[in-house]
Design a protein around this motif. Structure first.
Motif, PDB file in Angstrom:
ATOM      1  N   GLN A  22       0.840  -1.187   0.000  1.00  0.00           N
ATOM      2  CA  GLN A  22       0.000   0.000   0.000  1.00  0.00           C
ATOM      3  C   GLN A  22       0.881   1.245   0.000  1.00  0.00           C
ATOM      4  O   GLN A  22       1.859   1.311   0.747  1.00  0.00           O
ATOM      5  CB  GLN A  22      -0.918   0.008   1.232  1.00  0.00           C
ATOM      6  N   ARG A  66     -11.439   2.841   5.511  1.00  0.00           N
ATOM      7  CA  ARG A  66     -10.907   2.588   4.165  1.00  0.00           C
ATOM      8  C   ARG A  66     -11.186   1.148   3.746  1.00  0.00           C
ATOM      9  O   ARG A  66     -11.621   0.884   2.626  1.00  0.00           O
ATOM     10  CB  ARG A  66      -9.410   2.861   4.165  1.00  0.00           C
ATOM     11  N   TRP A  67     -10.952   0.205   4.645  1.00  0.00           N
ATOM     12  CA  TRP A  67     -11.182  -1.197   4.321  1.00  0.00           C
ATOM     13  C   TRP A  67     -12.668  -1.492   4.143  1.00  0.00           C
ATOM     14  O   TRP A  67     -13.041  -2.362   3.355  1.00  0.00           O
ATOM     15  CB  TRP A  67     -10.568  -2.097   5.383  1.00  0.00           C
ATOM     16  N   HIS A  69     -14.919   0.607   2.868  1.00  0.00           N
ATOM     17  CA  HIS A  69     -15.288   1.109   1.541  1.00  0.00           C
ATOM     18  C   HIS A  69     -14.775   0.206   0.428  1.00  0.00           C
ATOM     19  O   HIS A  69     -15.399   0.101  -0.623  1.00  0.00           O
ATOM     20  CB  HIS A  69     -14.771   2.533   1.342  1.00  0.00           C
ATOM     21  N   ARG A  70     -13.662  -0.446   0.646  1.00  0.00           N
ATOM     22  CA  ARG A  70     -13.084  -1.344  -0.371  1.00  0.00           C
ATOM     23  C   ARG A  70     -13.687  -2.755  -0.324  1.00  0.00           C
ATOM     24  O   ARG A  70     -13.345  -3.597  -1.140  1.00  0.00           O
ATOM     25  CB  ARG A  70     -11.573  -1.446  -0.180  1.00  0.00           C
ATOM     26  N   PHE A  72     -13.138  -4.936   2.045  1.00  0.00           N
ATOM     27  CA  PHE A  72     -12.145  -5.858   2.605  1.00  0.00           C
ATOM     28  C   PHE A  72     -12.752  -6.778   3.651  1.00  0.00           C
ATOM     29  O   PHE A  72     -12.457  -7.973   3.674  1.00  0.00           O
ATOM     30  CB  PHE A  72     -10.985  -5.069   3.219  1.00  0.00           C
TER      31      PHE A  72
END
Length: 138
Positions: A22, A66-67, A69-70, A72
């Motif tokens: 990342q 963030r995870w 939204h992705r 994950f």
């Protein structure tokens, strides 16, 4: 306050599925941050109240956000179910809020009282607001 830490077995199951390479600043330890995320979700505290042992609270929040939204977390759950590390289950929330005994007219609660307004044929006690756009009722 007892802190939550992932066990070695749980970490071994999760580690292969973490994102790698990342961009950005030097990465904070994933095990520590995921333990912090689970601590906040388990305890129900605010992100800014996350103990410093898990790393900066902004890092814990940003990584979780963030995870999410992705996608994950869903991919991780699917991978852990496929590996047999966890079972997929559905939970129904059974929490409730207990009302006071007197909340709805139970023993000691509010009792309905007869209003004297219909009996007395006088002017009503309340008046319309002067800012009201409707014509006053007479």
């Amino acid at each position: 306050m007892a802190l939550f830490w992932l066990s070695d077995e749980a970490w071994a199951a999760i580690k292969p599925h973490l994102p790698k390479n990342q961009p950005g600043a030097r990465r904070v330890d994933d095990r520590r941050v995921i333990s912090g995320i689970l601590h906040v979700l388990k305890v129900g505290c605010r992100w800014c109240d996350c103990p410093a042992d898990y790393g900066p609270s902004t890092t814990v929040y940003n990584r979780c956000n963030r995870w999410s939204h992705r996608g994950f977390w869903l991919k991780l759950l699917d991978a852990l179910v496929d590996a047999g590390a966890v079972t997929r289950s559905t939970a129904i929330d059974s929490t409730y809020v207990k009302a006071q005994r007197a909340a709805f007219g139970a023993k000691g609660g509010a009792r309905p009282r007869r209003s004297a307004a219909p009996v007395v044929a006088g002017r009503p006690k309340s008046t319309r607001s002067p800012t009201s756009s409707a014509a006053p009722i007479r």
